[in-house]
Design an enzyme around this catalytic site. Sequence first.
Site, PDB file in Angstrom:
ATOM      1  N   ASP A   1      39.855  42.650  36.908  1.00 29.11           N
ATOM      2  CA  ASP A   1      41.248  42.977  37.248  1.00 29.11           C
ATOM      3  C   ASP A   1      42.205  42.195  36.348  1.00 29.11           C
ATOM      4  O   ASP A   1      43.207  42.726  35.861  1.00 29.11           O
ATOM      5  CB  ASP A   1      41.564  42.605  38.691  1.00 29.11           C
TER       6      ASP A   1
ATOM      7  N   ASN B   1      37.730  41.122  46.098  1.00 29.04           N
ATOM      8  CA  ASN B   1      36.874  40.127  45.428  1.00 29.04           C
ATOM      9  C   ASN B   1      36.999  38.752  46.080  1.00 29.04           C
ATOM     10  O   ASN B   1      36.046  37.987  46.130  1.00 29.04           O
ATOM     11  CB  ASN B   1      37.260  39.991  43.959  1.00 29.04           C
TER      12      ASN B   1
ATOM     13  N   THR C   1      42.298  49.142  41.426  1.00 28.40           N
ATOM     14  CA  THR C   1      41.059  48.509  40.934  1.00 28.40           C
ATOM     15  C   THR C   1      40.442  47.571  41.964  1.00 28.40           C
ATOM     16  O   THR C   1      39.621  46.719  41.625  1.00 28.40           O
ATOM     17  CB  THR C   1      41.330  47.736  39.628  1.00 28.40           C
TER      18      THR C   1
ATOM     19  N   ASP D   1      42.567  43.358  42.866  1.00 27.06           N
ATOM     20  CA  ASP D   1      42.031  42.202  43.604  1.00 27.06           C
ATOM     21  C   ASP D   1      41.444  41.191  42.604  1.00 27.06           C
ATOM     22  O   ASP D   1      40.249  40.921  42.593  1.00 27.06           O
ATOM     23  CB  ASP D   1      40.965  42.645  44.625  1.00 27.06           C
TER      24      ASP D   1
ATOM     25  N   PHE E   1      31.165  48.241  44.938  1.00 25.37           N
ATOM     26  CA  PHE E   1      31.849  47.287  45.808  1.00 25.37           C
ATOM     27  C   PHE E   1      33.169  47.811  46.387  1.00 25.37           C
ATOM     28  O   PHE E   1      33.416  47.682  47.582  1.00 25.37           O
ATOM     29  CB  PHE E   1      32.105  45.974  45.052  1.00 25.37           C
ATOM     30  N   ASN E   2      34.079  48.340  45.565  1.00 25.36           N
ATOM     31  CA  ASN E   2      35.418  48.712  46.059  1.00 25.36           C
ATOM     32  C   ASN E   2      35.339  49.754  47.165  1.00 25.36           C
ATOM     33  O   ASN E   2      36.060  49.681  48.158  1.00 25.36           O
ATOM     34  CB  ASN E   2      36.292  49.241  44.918  1.00 25.36           C
TER      35      ASN E   2
ATOM     36  N   HIS F   1      35.013  46.810  34.329  1.00 29.83           N
ATOM     37  CA  HIS F   1      35.268  48.007  35.148  1.00 29.83           C
ATOM     38  C   HIS F   1      36.756  48.397  35.198  1.00 29.83           C
ATOM     39  O   HIS F   1      37.138  49.507  34.906  1.00 29.83           O
ATOM     40  CB  HIS F   1      34.807  47.769  36.596  1.00 29.83           C
ATOM     41  N   ASP F   2      37.579  47.420  35.608  1.00 28.05           N
ATOM     42  CA  ASP F   2      38.987  47.729  35.916  1.00 28.05           C
ATOM     43  C   ASP F   2      39.789  48.064  34.671  1.00 28.05           C
ATOM     44  O   ASP F   2      40.718  48.882  34.728  1.00 28.05           O
ATOM     45  CB  ASP F   2      39.618  46.551  36.662  1.00 28.05           C
TER      46      ASP F   2
END
Length: 307
Positions: free
Chosen positions: A15, A39, A124, A10, A163-164, A236-237
């Site tokens: 990402d 996102n 992700t 996203d 969040f995810n 993160h991703d």
Amino acid sequence: MTVPVLLDCDPGHDDAIAILLALASPEIELLGVTTVAGNQTLAKVTANAIRVLELVGRGDVPVAAGADRPLVREQLVADFVHGDTGLDGPALPPPRGAPLERHAVDVLAERIRERDGRVVLVATGPLTNVALLLALHPVARPERIVVMGGAVAEGNVTPAAEFNVWADPEAAQRVFASGVDVTMIGLDVTHRALMRRDHAERMRAAGRVGRFVAELWDFFSRFHLETYGSEDSPVHDALALVHAFRAGLVETRFVNVEVDCESSLCRGRTVVDVWRRSGREPNVHVGLAVDGEAFVELLVERIRSLG
Ligand code: RIB
Ligand code: CA
């Protein structure tokens, strides 16, 4: 031996960096990119995926759009992190290409069947597409799923949740309970693998793509400075993507993970049974420690290689 990867995402600043890292890593064969609302809206994250691929001349990588909202919950964007476009900060031309006509879930299933399941699905964004894939195409299961999401002991969208998983907790529960080999790269490790300004400056000096990533960091780091008091930012991703081909950087433990889909206070909390107190069967490989410096050095080197 390259690792065949499908990336469901996203974009989203991190990402976008994960997409570029996949393209810069000879260990990976990127079979396709699919998008999910998270996102930002589905239309925006899909356009962003195409824009990033085209930035490095890889408009040939197929992009397919998936779910435009979670399975059950309302779709809420993270514009407070990624901005109105989902990739605020750097100037990036609008997409020239278009996504495939077919739904992401059907494209994922087709790619997985074509490879007899020998595919690593890196997810992700919210897990809506992945849950739908498991439900609609039970015979098209990837050999591994690496999820960026969840946390043992942290939260970023609420004090209790990442969040995810928070965005689509039912989807996450479905994926964790699927019986597929699932790895969870959560905030406990991504928050210990931070990209600093010196890393961004080394990328910026490398050329056009490095400058783009540095400008993503310039924007993304503001949220972290405001929230955590430091501009050092997790990517993160990209850490989840790295785990698909360099497993040694993140130490995992096979434990039980359940997602709180009942509570409002703890919506989307990943209840990670690190010390096996519940008696529930282990179902997910959870990242508990990371060589953060080695990860970011790899990231800098690979992004710099794109010029
Ligand atoms: O919580 C971080 C995750 O949520 C990352 O995947 C970021 O891109 C957002 O999707
Ligand atoms: Ca994401």
